[in-house]
Design an enzyme around this catalytic site. Structure first.
Site, short mmCIF file in Angstrom:
data_model
loop_
_atom_site.label_atom_id
_atom_site.label_comp_id
_atom_site.label_asym_id
_atom_site.label_seq_id
_atom_site.Cartn_x
_atom_site.Cartn_y
_atom_site.Cartn_z
CE LYS A 1 64.87 44.20 19.46
NZ LYS A 1 64.13 43.73 18.29
CB SER B 1 66.23 44.89 15.20
OG SER B 1 65.03 44.38 15.72
CB SER C 1 63.65 41.70 14.63
OG SER C 1 64.08 42.72 13.79
#
Ligand code: GLN
Length: 476
Positions: free
Chosen positions: A78, A153, A177
């Site tokens: 990420k 996210s 997330s």
């Protein structure tokens, strides 16, 4: 041809050790998929240019006999986790060209284990959101239906796994997330116990809730990834070694907070959830009702606590110390213009909310009150876990929604966290596992359920999670 669809870390490790394919072959197979699919899906913001070099180094380790289970395993990262010398933008214009000056602890651990980093994945800006629509670099599309969001996210990481663009991925989870996008993309997402994985080198959002999570196609891969990154770290004072209790005395007991699950949930999710419960019962699990009276306040309390922490954490992005600096005549103008142009709408909204709730006269009314509610939520779970080993809920209120459907309604977006946010408020470990599909407009859309356990209870989640997967091989 390597069967990426059904590959697991253990299978890959076995094939690599037996020289059925090399780390370079494996990396090339993933790079090929990324090349084919990423233009449309936008799971990756960047594919690293040295993937093959990393894979060659992993092959060398295998040849020398010093390989670990993670050696040669392709990992997606990420975009808010620091790697030395690589861009890490947190999905934000303000950090568009910012390069990591050190390795996050999780990265260091994976480098030491010989993992291969494929690239950095798209995310909502500074991890605020549930759809990746808040990324400054375009939305990620759900591989199951490209008209829909992948969740967020960590939507880039979960989409990367779902499209066979990585074997495992790192995500982060402050209010859901890893789990919510895992549910939308039909993969497994773990939010570990707060403090069980070091946050050193993670771009901070809400420091009292942030954790680095693991994402993969199945529970066993998530377990391996989690075990490779967990542990106490002197660079993160909140990190510690938890006793990962594995054994459950007798039959596992699963608690269902029925009262909490009814409102605002898609009927198809409720039907799927009822089928899940039925099937678990017939497989011998003991199902009990649990009450979590204060958990329904977790979303309102979360949206006081996190903006407060966000406003403090993001103060460092001022146009002087990090990233984008707007040209301006004086210091105040530099601050204002850099932040005004560098941050997107949602980030600015949170900073304003957070600054407000921390300001003189409102601190007691909002921030302290939200923290009092947080204690009540912790207490709810403590009480419930005296009766049951794990708690089960749906992960989300519905399947993946359409791109654009909720962009003008922040409250609708915030309500996406209804089932996930309380685990962060209480610091508990939780995992989302696929529980079948529904069909809409001719597309199969994944659903997921969430198991939560007491602090340090990842072992219980993995054990129950693997049983769950075997019972649900063919759907509920
Ligand atoms: N949806 C939540 C938020 O926007 C959680 C995000 C996260 O876990 N990083 O704050």
């Amino acid at each position: 041809m390597i069967d990426l669809e059904n590959l697991t870390i253990e299978k890959a490790h076995e094939a690599l050790t037996k020289r059925q394919f090399s780390c370079v072959d494996l990396a090339e197979a993933y790079l090929k998929v990324i090349k084919e699919k990423n233009t449309e899906i936008n799971a990756y913001l960047e594919v690293y240019d040295d993937v093959i070099l990393q894979a060659k180094a992993a092959d060398k380790r295998l040849a020398e006999g010093s390989a670990t289970l993670m050696t040669g395993i392709p990992v997606a990262v990420k975009d808010n986790i620091l790697i030395t010398g690589r861009v890490v933008s947190s999905g934000s214009k303000i950090l568009e060209n910012y390069k990591g000056t050190y390795d996050a602890t999780v990265i260091k651990k994976l480098k030491d284990a010989g993992a291969v980093f494929l690239g950095r994945t798209n995310m909502d800006e500074f991890a605020m959101g549930v759809s990746t629509e808040n990324s400054a670099f375009g939305v990620t599309k759900n591989p199951y239906d490209t008209k829909r969001v992948p969740g967020g996210s960590s939507g880039g990481s979960t989409a990367a796994i779902a499209m066979n663009g990585a074997l495992v991925a790192l995500g982060t989870d402050t209010g859901g997330s890893c789990r919510q996008p895992a549910s939308f993309c039909g993969v497994v997402g773990l939010k570990p116990t707060y403090g069980s994985v070091s946050r050193h080198g993670l771009t901070a959002m809400g420091s009292s809730l942030d954790v680095v999570g693991s994402i993969a196609k199945n529970v066993s891969d998530v377990e391996i990834l989690f075990n490779s990154i967990k542990g106490e770290d002197k660079m993160d004072s909140t990190s510690r070694e938890f006793l990962h209790k594995k054994e459950i005395a007798g039959k596992p007991t699963i608690g269902i907070p029925h009262d909490f699950i009814k409102e605002g949930v898609d009927k198809r999710v409720l039907d799927n959830f009822e089928k899940v419960i039925k099937k678990l019962k017939s497989a011998g699990f003991i199902i009990k009702d649990v009450e979590l009276p204060y958990v329904k306040y977790s979303v309102p309390a979360y949206y006081i606590v996190t903006p407060a922490e966000i406003s403090a954490n993001l103060a460092r992005f001022d146009g002087i110390r990090y990233g984008y600096a707007a040209p301006a005549g004086n210091l105040l103008e530099v601050y204002k213009k850099s932040r005004g142009k560098g941050f997107g709408k949602e980030v600015r909204r949170r900073i304003m909310l957070g600054t407000y709730v921390l300001s003189h006269g409102y601190h007691d009314a909002y921030y302290d009150k939200a923290n009092a509610v947080r204690k009540l939520i912790v207490h709810d779970y403590e009480k419930a876990f005296k009766k049951v080993d794990v708690i089960l809920t749906p992960t989300t209120t519905g399947p993946a929604f359409k791109i654009g459907e909720k962009v003008n309604d922040p409250v609708k977006m915030y309500l996406e966290d209804i089932f996930t946010g309380s685990a962060n408020m209480a610091g508990l470990p939780a995992i989302s596992i696929p529980s079948g599909f529904i069909e809409e407009e001719g597309k199969k859309l994944p659903l997921g359920v969430q198991f939560m356990a007491p602090h340090g209870g990842e072992g219980i989640l993995f054990e129950i999670g693997k049983k769950f997967e075997s019972i649900f091989k063919d759907g509920p």
